[in-house]
Each structure stands twice: as C-alpha cells, then as structure tokens.
Enzyme design. Structure first.
Site, PDB file in Angstrom:
ATOM      1  N   HIS A   9      34.317  29.443  40.799  1.00 55.35           N
ATOM      2  CA  HIS A   9      35.584  30.150  41.154  1.00 55.35           C
ATOM      3  C   HIS A   9      36.214  30.260  39.726  1.00 55.35           C
ATOM      4  O   HIS A   9      36.896  29.474  39.536  1.00 55.35           O
ATOM      5  CB  HIS A   9      36.320  29.593  42.198  1.00 55.35           C
ATOM      6  CG  HIS A   9      37.550  30.431  42.679  1.00 55.35           C
ATOM      7  ND1 HIS A   9      38.314  30.399  43.567  1.00 55.35           N
ATOM      8  CD2 HIS A   9      38.294  31.458  41.974  1.00 55.35           C
ATOM      9  CE1 HIS A   9      39.046  31.241  43.720  1.00 55.35           C
ATOM     10  NE2 HIS A   9      39.331  32.007  42.696  1.00 55.35           N
ATOM     11  N   HIS A  11      37.681  33.521  37.193  1.00 58.08           N
ATOM     12  CA  HIS A  11      37.995  34.896  36.787  1.00 58.08           C
ATOM     13  C   HIS A  11      37.811  34.918  35.331  1.00 58.08           C
ATOM     14  O   HIS A  11      38.492  34.440  34.662  1.00 58.08           O
ATOM     15  CB  HIS A  11      39.243  35.335  37.141  1.00 58.08           C
ATOM     16  CG  HIS A  11      39.633  35.472  38.610  1.00 58.08           C
ATOM     17  ND1 HIS A  11      39.210  36.343  39.537  1.00 58.08           N
ATOM     18  CD2 HIS A  11      39.716  34.355  39.471  1.00 58.08           C
ATOM     19  CE1 HIS A  11      39.491  35.947  40.763  1.00 58.08           C
ATOM     20  NE2 HIS A  11      39.974  34.675  40.767  1.00 58.08           N
ATOM     21  N   HIS A 189      38.214  35.729  48.446  1.00 58.99           N
ATOM     22  CA  HIS A 189      39.612  34.878  48.496  1.00 58.99           C
ATOM     23  C   HIS A 189      40.089  35.140  49.790  1.00 58.99           C
ATOM     24  O   HIS A 189      40.155  36.202  50.343  1.00 58.99           O
ATOM     25  CB  HIS A 189      40.625  35.437  47.417  1.00 58.99           C
ATOM     26  CG  HIS A 189      40.044  35.423  45.939  1.00 58.99           C
ATOM     27  ND1 HIS A 189      38.906  35.360  45.412  1.00 58.99           N
ATOM     28  CD2 HIS A 189      40.720  34.511  45.035  1.00 58.99           C
ATOM     29  CE1 HIS A 189      39.086  35.155  43.986  1.00 58.99           C
ATOM     30  NE2 HIS A 189      40.021  34.443  43.671  1.00 58.99           N
ATOM     31  N   GLU A 192      44.663  31.561  50.503  1.00 60.55           N
ATOM     32  CA  GLU A 192      45.251  31.130  49.225  1.00 60.55           C
ATOM     33  C   GLU A 192      46.615  31.207  49.562  1.00 60.55           C
ATOM     34  O   GLU A 192      47.704  30.335  49.806  1.00 60.55           O
ATOM     35  CB  GLU A 192      44.807  31.991  48.066  1.00 60.55           C
ATOM     36  CG  GLU A 192      45.542  31.543  46.718  1.00 60.55           C
ATOM     37  CD  GLU A 192      45.324  32.558  45.600  1.00 60.55           C
ATOM     38  OE1 GLU A 192      44.988  33.588  45.710  1.00 60.55           O
ATOM     39  OE2 GLU A 192      45.527  31.870  44.517  1.00 60.55           O
ATOM     40  N   ASP A 270      39.612  28.885  38.273  1.00 59.24           N
ATOM     41  CA  ASP A 270      40.188  29.969  38.776  1.00 59.24           C
ATOM     42  C   ASP A 270      40.759  30.978  37.580  1.00 59.24           C
ATOM     43  O   ASP A 270      39.562  31.604  37.154  1.00 59.24           O
ATOM     44  CB  ASP A 270      41.634  29.894  39.441  1.00 59.24           C
ATOM     45  CG  ASP A 270      41.934  30.919  40.490  1.00 59.24           C
ATOM     46  OD1 ASP A 270      41.246  32.221  40.373  1.00 59.24           O
ATOM     47  OD2 ASP A 270      42.878  30.708  41.045  1.00 59.24           O
ATOM     48  N   ASP A 271      41.899  30.706  36.770  1.00 60.82           N
ATOM     49  CA  ASP A 271      42.319  31.349  35.756  1.00 60.82           C
ATOM     50  C   ASP A 271      42.791  30.387  34.635  1.00 60.82           C
ATOM     51  O   ASP A 271      43.943  30.231  34.370  1.00 60.82           O
ATOM     52  CB  ASP A 271      43.443  32.451  35.954  1.00 60.82           C
ATOM     53  CG  ASP A 271      42.754  33.383  37.026  1.00 60.82           C
ATOM     54  OD1 ASP A 271      42.064  34.434  36.606  1.00 60.82           O
ATOM     55  OD2 ASP A 271      43.425  33.244  37.969  1.00 60.82           O
TER      56      ASP A 271
HETATM   57  N1  ADE Z   1      42.833  37.279  40.638  1.00 63.18           N
HETATM   58  C1  ADE Z   1      42.748  36.422  39.377  1.00 63.18           C
HETATM   59  N2  ADE Z   1      43.051  35.226  39.849  1.00 63.18           N
HETATM   60  C2  ADE Z   1      43.410  35.353  41.265  1.00 63.18           C
HETATM   61  C3  ADE Z   1      43.758  34.438  42.178  1.00 63.18           C
HETATM   62  N3  ADE Z   1      43.952  33.100  42.013  1.00 63.18           N
HETATM   63  N4  ADE Z   1      43.960  34.703  43.605  1.00 63.18           N
HETATM   64  C4  ADE Z   1      43.855  36.171  43.807  1.00 63.18           C
HETATM   65  N5  ADE Z   1      43.307  37.149  43.042  1.00 63.18           N
HETATM   66  C5  ADE Z   1      43.316  36.553  41.551  1.00 63.18           C
HETATM   67 ZN    ZN Z   2      40.598  33.624  41.990  1.00 64.40          ZN
END
Ligand code: ADE
Ligand code: ZN
Length: 319
Positions: A9, A11, A189, A192, A270-271
């Site tokens: 996971h 991006h 996703h 969340e 994630d990011d």
């Molecule tokens: N795009 C990038 N990170 C995300 C996240 N945590 N949830 C949904 N979309 C995303």
């Molecule tokens: Zn994500």
C-alpha cells in the site's frame, strides 16, 4: 528488527518529497504555492483525508515528463531497498495526471523505466496497481482502463482511492468487472474514513481480494469474523491513520488487536513523504507504541508476502 517484507500500500505520488517537488518545479517551470522546502514541510498538517488530498493533487502538477516519473520511482526504490522491502505493489493514479494533460503513456513509461529492472538494480520485485479516483465518474474510470490496455503486462491489479465517503464501491462495479475480464486482480481502499459496509461492498460487488486500510471493520464483529475466516488481507497504514485523524494517536492504533483477532493485517506507508515515514518507520513506530513482540513483527512480514500477488514459487521463498 528489519526483516524482508513486501509493501502493498504505497502511492507512488505520495513518495514525492518536498526537495524533489521543488527540484521538479524548477526544472519544469511549474509554480508551487510555497516559498521554500520548509514552508512546504510545514503545510503537512491535515484535518482529514480531503485536506491531505488537496495538497497531494496540487503537488502532482510538478510531475510532467517521463523522466520526472522515473526519478520519483527510483527515489522510492532506493529507500525501500534500504528498509528491507523485497517486493512492492505500487499504486499510481493516472487520472491525477491525464486530467492535467499528461498522457497516460508518459506516466506509465516513466514509472516503468525505473521498475522494469528493479529486481536486478535494487533487489525488489515490483508490480503496478492502477487506481481509479473514486470522486471522479465511473465513465472516467472506464476510459482510464481502456488507456491502460496496451500496458497490461506491467499492471497486476486495479485499485480504488481518493475521497471515500459518498463514493461507495458499487459505483465502480462495471469497471472492476471489465478489469477482471482482462485478467487483472482487484483491491480497493475501504473502511478508511468510510463505513465498514464499504468493505463488505468492495468484496461482494467489486470482487476484491484485499482491502486497503479497512480499519473500520472493527465496528462490525460479524465482518471481522468473515475476514478472518476467508483470510482477506488488510493493508494497514498506521502513520497515515494518525496524520489523517482516523485515529487520535499511535498508541490508540488497533493494529495489535487486529493481529490478535486473527486478521491478516500488514503494515504499509501509504504516502510516506506526507505522513512522516516509510514502511520501516511505520513498523518501528507501532512496535514501540503498541509493544509489539518479535513474533508480531514476523507475523506482519509473513502476512505481507501471503497478501501479495507474487507467484507461488517466489512467495514460498519468504513464507
Ligand atoms: N490517495 C493517496 N493516499 C490515499 C489515502 N490514504 N486514501 C485515499 N486515497 C489516497
Ligand atoms: Zn492509500
């Protein structure tokens, strides 16, 4: 303890570090609404998912050429390799680029220039997961999948991301059906910010094999039982959950409970450029905050390979 692991996971646009964002902005003559790297760093304070997404999409504007996407992916591979990542399934958001006039081919060719040789250069096998932006239309998702058809050998699965609440999985039933007809795997996703019912809908309507985030399943004990029984993996992102205020603080994170309930949970970043750390920092963070044992950490590493889409023979090397 750094053990071999898979990252499931991540991006790629979320690995854009402020320094690289400024360098690319300068090279491409793109305007950034921040005077310095420090000012941009200081903007990394989020109220919720949407306030993060606003900045995330704003910064993608610096990514314009194949070379930009190659450099972005190479920077990730360097960090991931040092953290013991041996396999990565990497999300990309083509609509965040095609909507700005950057062709699909520029995005995927740029990424692929870094990824195609990643096993030899970085010791990491890689696959791409094409994500649809769920706050855009179902038609736009179908057009994106059509644009991807010449490149299916580079893509293992489709995914669904962006603003969750108000955009239930069923909106994308047709494009997921088409993706599965094309031989792609499916993730989404769900759970969340959105409710646990979106997790069930992603499984039942979209046919996904893995849920990204999914931490709100804990609100539905019958659904938890089903995920345990069917061994449906959850790609959990602890730092993201704190930064996007899905939970208050890391010591409140339910990861340990999830493992003890028998859920196939994995830890991911994630990011990472936005949320304060890559996968190893996330693992170290939850270990310290939740008092995870070495056995918990081994389970997380094993789960990451079990949950991955690598072929059976490669998977057997890690389990
Ligand atoms: N795009 C990038 N990170 C995300 C996240 N945590 N949830 C949904 N979309 C995303
Ligand atoms: Zn994500």
């Amino acid at each position: 303890m750094s053990v071999p692991k898979a990252e499931l996971h991540l991006h790629i646009e979320g690995t854009l570090e402020p320094e690289l964002a400024f360098a690319l902005a300068e090279r491409n003559g793109a305007e950034l609404p921040f005077a310095s790297v420090q000012e941009l760093h200081d903007a990394y304070r989020f109220e919720d998912l949407q306030s993060f997404l606003d900045l995330y999409y704003r910064l993608t504007d610096v990514l314009r050429t194949e070379r930009d996407f190659t450099e972005l992916a190479e920077a990730y591979l360097v960090r991931a390799s040092a953290a013991g990542v041996r396999h990565a399934e990497i999300f990309f958001d083509p609509q965040a680029h095609t909507s700005r006039g950057v062709p699909f081919a520029t995005v995927i060719d740029g990424l692929w220039a870094a990824l195609r040789d990643s096993e030899r250069r970085y010791g990491i096998s890689t696959k791409l997961i094409l994500c649809f932006l769920r706050d855009l239309s179902a038609e736009s998702a179908l057009e994106t999948l059509s644009a991807a058809e010449p490149y299916l050998d580079r893509i293992v699965a489709v995914g669904l991301d962006s603003a969750e609440v108000g955009h239930p999985p069923a909106k994308f039933a047709a494009v997921y059906r088409r993706a599965r007809e094309l031989g792609l795997r499916a993730v989404a996703h769900a759970g969340e910010e959105g409710p646990a019912s979106y997790v069930a809908e992603a499984l039942d309507v979209l046919g996904v094999e893995r849920i990204d985030h999914g931490i709100r399943v804990l609100e539905d004990p019958a659904l938890v039982e089903r995920l345990v029984r069917e061994r449906i993996p959850l790609t959990v992102c602890p730092f993201s959950n704190v930064r996007l205020r899905v939970i208050d603080k890391l010591t409140d994170h339910p990861l340990r409970l999830m493992l003890e309930l028998g859920l196939v949970a994995t830890v991911n970043s994630d990011d990472p450029a936005y949320f304060g750390g890559y996968v190893q920092e996330n693992l170290d963070g939850v270990r310290d905050a939740l008092g995870l044992s070495d056995e918990h950490l081994r389970t997380l590493a094993r789960n990451s390979f079990e949950a991955s889409f690598i072929d059976e023979r490669t998977r057997a090397r890690y389990l």
